[in-house]
Design a protein around this motif. Structure first.
Motif, PDB file in Angstrom:
ATOM      1  N   ALA A  61       5.529 -10.939   1.013  1.00  0.00           N
ATOM      2  CA  ALA A  61       6.851 -11.307   0.492  1.00  0.00           C
ATOM      3  C   ALA A  61       7.951 -10.537   1.215  1.00  0.00           C
ATOM      4  O   ALA A  61       7.767  -9.392   1.610  1.00  0.00           O
ATOM      5  N   ASP A  62       9.103 -11.198   1.386  1.00  0.00           N
ATOM      6  CA  ASP A  62      10.242 -10.552   2.022  1.00  0.00           C
ATOM      7  C   ASP A  62      11.171  -9.901   1.003  1.00  0.00           C
ATOM      8  O   ASP A  62      11.993  -9.065   1.364  1.00  0.00           O
ATOM      9  N   LYS A  63      11.071 -10.300  -0.244  1.00  0.00           N
ATOM     10  CA  LYS A  63      11.946  -9.773  -1.285  1.00  0.00           C
ATOM     11  C   LYS A  63      11.139  -8.933  -2.271  1.00  0.00           C
ATOM     12  O   LYS A  63      10.198  -9.428  -2.887  1.00  0.00           O
ATOM     13  N   ILE A  64      11.500  -7.687  -2.375  1.00  0.00           N
ATOM     14  CA  ILE A  64      10.880  -6.768  -3.325  1.00  0.00           C
ATOM     15  C   ILE A  64      11.962  -6.318  -4.295  1.00  0.00           C
ATOM     16  O   ILE A  64      13.091  -6.027  -3.887  1.00  0.00           O
ATOM     17  N   THR A  65      11.638  -6.260  -5.573  1.00  0.00           N
ATOM     18  CA  THR A  65      12.629  -5.911  -6.582  1.00  0.00           C
ATOM     19  C   THR A  65      13.039  -4.447  -6.472  1.00  0.00           C
ATOM     20  O   THR A  65      12.187  -3.552  -6.462  1.00  0.00           O
ATOM     21  N   ILE A  66      14.363  -4.230  -6.377  1.00  0.00           N
ATOM     22  CA  ILE A  66      14.865  -2.863  -6.388  1.00  0.00           C
ATOM     23  C   ILE A  66      14.557  -2.248  -7.756  1.00  0.00           C
ATOM     24  O   ILE A  66      14.773  -2.866  -8.794  1.00  0.00           O
ATOM     25  N   GLY A  67      14.063  -1.044  -7.766  1.00  0.00           N
ATOM     26  CA  GLY A  67      13.633  -0.397  -8.998  1.00  0.00           C
ATOM     27  C   GLY A  67      12.134  -0.412  -9.178  1.00  0.00           C
ATOM     28  O   GLY A  67      11.604   0.238 -10.073  1.00  0.00           O
ATOM     29  N   SER A  68      11.436  -1.154  -8.297  1.00  0.00           N
ATOM     30  CA  SER A  68       9.974  -1.195  -8.373  1.00  0.00           C
ATOM     31  C   SER A  68       9.390   0.190  -8.110  1.00  0.00           C
ATOM     32  O   SER A  68       9.891   0.935  -7.266  1.00  0.00           O
ATOM     33  N   GLN A  69       8.331   0.517  -8.835  1.00  0.00           N
ATOM     34  CA  GLN A  69       7.642   1.775  -8.573  1.00  0.00           C
ATOM     35  C   GLN A  69       6.845   1.660  -7.284  1.00  0.00           C
ATOM     36  O   GLN A  69       6.186   0.643  -7.033  1.00  0.00           O
ATOM     37  N   VAL A  70       6.922   2.692  -6.461  1.00  0.00           N
ATOM     38  CA  VAL A  70       6.212   2.704  -5.190  1.00  0.00           C
ATOM     39  C   VAL A  70       5.495   4.038  -5.028  1.00  0.00           C
ATOM     40  O   VAL A  70       5.803   5.019  -5.705  1.00  0.00           O
ATOM     41  N   SER A  71       4.553   4.055  -4.113  1.00  0.00           N
ATOM     42  CA  SER A  71       3.843   5.304  -3.825  1.00  0.00           C
ATOM     43  C   SER A  71       3.497   5.348  -2.348  1.00  0.00           C
ATOM     44  O   SER A  71       3.543   4.330  -1.650  1.00  0.00           O
ATOM     45  N   THR A  72       3.172   6.522  -1.882  1.00  0.00           N
ATOM     46  CA  THR A  72       2.672   6.675  -0.528  1.00  0.00           C
ATOM     47  C   THR A  72       1.609   7.757  -0.530  1.00  0.00           C
ATOM     48  O   THR A  72       1.590   8.632  -1.399  1.00  0.00           O
ATOM     49  N   TRP A  73       0.708   7.663   0.425  1.00  0.00           N
ATOM     50  CA  TRP A  73      -0.331   8.674   0.621  1.00  0.00           C
ATOM     51  C   TRP A  73      -0.149   9.242   2.008  1.00  0.00           C
ATOM     52  O   TRP A  73       0.115   8.499   2.955  1.00  0.00           O
ATOM     53  N   GLY A  74      -0.283  10.547   2.146  1.00  0.00           N
ATOM     54  CA  GLY A  74      -0.073  11.120   3.466  1.00  0.00           C
ATOM     55  C   GLY A  74      -0.435  12.581   3.573  1.00  0.00           C
ATOM     56  O   GLY A  74      -0.979  13.182   2.638  1.00  0.00           O
ATOM     57  N   TYR A  75      -0.102  13.134   4.727  1.00  0.00           N
ATOM     58  CA  TYR A  75      -0.450  14.510   5.053  1.00  0.00           C
ATOM     59  C   TYR A  75       0.813  15.302   5.398  1.00  0.00           C
ATOM     60  O   TYR A  75       1.140  15.495   6.578  1.00  0.00           O
ATOM     61  N   PRO A  76       1.558  15.749   4.374  1.00  0.00           N
ATOM     62  CA  PRO A  76       2.781  16.518   4.636  1.00  0.00           C
ATOM     63  C   PRO A  76       2.468  17.828   5.350  1.00  0.00           C
ATOM     64  O   PRO A  76       1.376  18.384   5.207  1.00  0.00           O
ATOM     65  N   ALA A  77       3.441  18.296   6.114  1.00  0.00           N
ATOM     66  CA  ALA A  77       3.275  19.545   6.867  1.00  0.00           C
ATOM     67  C   ALA A  77       2.940  20.691   5.923  1.00  0.00           C
ATOM     68  O   ALA A  77       3.508  20.813   4.841  1.00  0.00           O
ATOM     69  N   GLY A  78       2.003  21.515   6.347  1.00  0.00           N
ATOM     70  CA  GLY A  78       1.591  22.658   5.532  1.00  0.00           C
ATOM     71  C   GLY A  78       0.391  22.377   4.664  1.00  0.00           C
ATOM     72  O   GLY A  78      -0.224  23.307   4.136  1.00  0.00           O
ATOM     73  N   TYR A  79       0.031  21.104   4.531  1.00  0.00           N
ATOM     74  CA  TYR A  79      -1.140  20.729   3.733  1.00  0.00           C
ATOM     75  C   TYR A  79      -2.328  20.558   4.669  1.00  0.00           C
ATOM     76  O   TYR A  79      -2.257  19.838   5.665  1.00  0.00           O
ATOM     77  N   HIS A  80      -3.437  21.218   4.350  1.00  0.00           N
ATOM     78  CA  HIS A  80      -4.592  21.207   5.241  1.00  0.00           C
ATOM     79  C   HIS A  80      -5.828  20.577   4.617  1.00  0.00           C
ATOM     80  O   HIS A  80      -6.917  20.640   5.192  1.00  0.00           O
ATOM     81  N   GLY A  81      -5.687  19.963   3.444  1.00  0.00           N
ATOM     82  CA  GLY A  81      -6.823  19.312   2.799  1.00  0.00           C
ATOM     83  C   GLY A  81      -7.244  18.043   3.525  1.00  0.00           C
ATOM     84  O   GLY A  81      -6.495  17.477   4.323  1.00  0.00           O
TER      85      GLY A  81
END
Length: 282
Positions: free
Chosen positions: A128-148
């Protein structure tokens, strides 16, 4: 003496019972969290999100598995890196090398071609090209300083849509996300929680700087003498400023911005177009 003792005992009794009374009158305002912030992506995100490392630039970021077997990441994560410089590390801890890089610096997107089959479920890109503003979102990643080994979850809300300038100066649309994006999160998937599909790619953290701070940083970068330089004020007066003065000023400003938790993400439409440009079905 006895009277003083009596007053002391009465005061102690008053404080004690008063404290108990106040405590009993307090009403907790916290509530049980009923929303699963990881959403449907929780089961597949951990084995499908990877740490991306570039040894020649001492730089790291995040990437995620596409159904084509490639790893999607942000172009700036691997900027200036050769395929031989890059390794991909997943939750297993096994390093995987890269044989080729496909990228679009204007969209800030890149595809890494691993030298072996990547195990894990690919993350589906939202159609979809249209996503509702206010929708809950998440991300997974490896921020600097995290070594797990396992990627870290960060959640928030889709706050709006903005435009940023590409390296060529052209306006590029970006999702504005109210979530904790940090160095190292770039290239991670932005997921719509309800469906668990990718609606964007983490690109940057919003950290605006006043013009005088930008000039101070530029002066530091260009200065041949790192001890001091001349700063010109708006009224035309000049001031000799030491490196320590500038560093203190910059740090004070960064300190004032620590509460800002807003980031940018590439739109899924740009991600789909980028994949098609590489002759890959999104």
């Amino acid at each position: 003496m006895n009277m003083l003792r009596a007053i002391s005992i009465a005061f102690a009794f008053f404080v004690t019972t008063g404290t108990i009374s106040v405590a009993s009158d307090q009403i907790p305002v916290s509530a049980r969290m009923t929303t699963d912030l990881a959403g449907r992506s929780a089961q597949i995100a951990v084995p499908s999100v990877f740490r991306v490392l570039c040894s020649s630039k001492n730089r790291g970021g995040t990437g995620f598995l596409h159904k084509s077997g490639r790893i999607i990441t942000a172009a700036h994560v691997i900027s200036g890196c050769q395929p031989s410089d890059i390794i991909i590390v997943g939750v297993s801890g096994k390093p995987v090398h890269v044989t080729n890089i496909l990228k679009d610096v204007h969209k800030d997107l890149a595809l890494l071609v691993p030298n072996e089959t990547m195990h894990g479920s690919s993350l589906k890109i939202n159609s979809a090209d249209k996503i509702t503003i206010g929708s809950q979102v998440s991300t997974w990643g490896y921020p600097a300083g995290y070594h797990g080994r396992a990627p870290l979850l960060s959640s928030g809300y889709l706050s709006g849509l903005d435009q940023v300038k590409s390296p060529a100066g052209n306006p590029i649309p970006r999702w504005v996300v109210n979530a904790a994006f940090n160095g190292g999160n770039s290239g991670g998937p932005l997921l719509e929680i309800e469906e668990g599909t990718v609606i964007g790619v983490v690109s940057s953290k919003l950290a605006p700087m006043p013009q005088h701070i930008e000039k101070a940083l530029a002066a530091l970068k260009q200065s041949k003498n790192i001890t001091q330089f001349i700063r010109t004020h708006p009224d035309g007066t000049k001031e000799k400023v030491s490196t320590a003065n500038v560093v203190e000023e910059v740090l004070q400003y960064l300190r004032s911005q620590t509460q800002l938790v807003i980031g940018y993400a590439v739109l899924s439409s740009d991600l789909r177009n980028f994949l098609r440009d590489q002759s890959i079905d999104p």
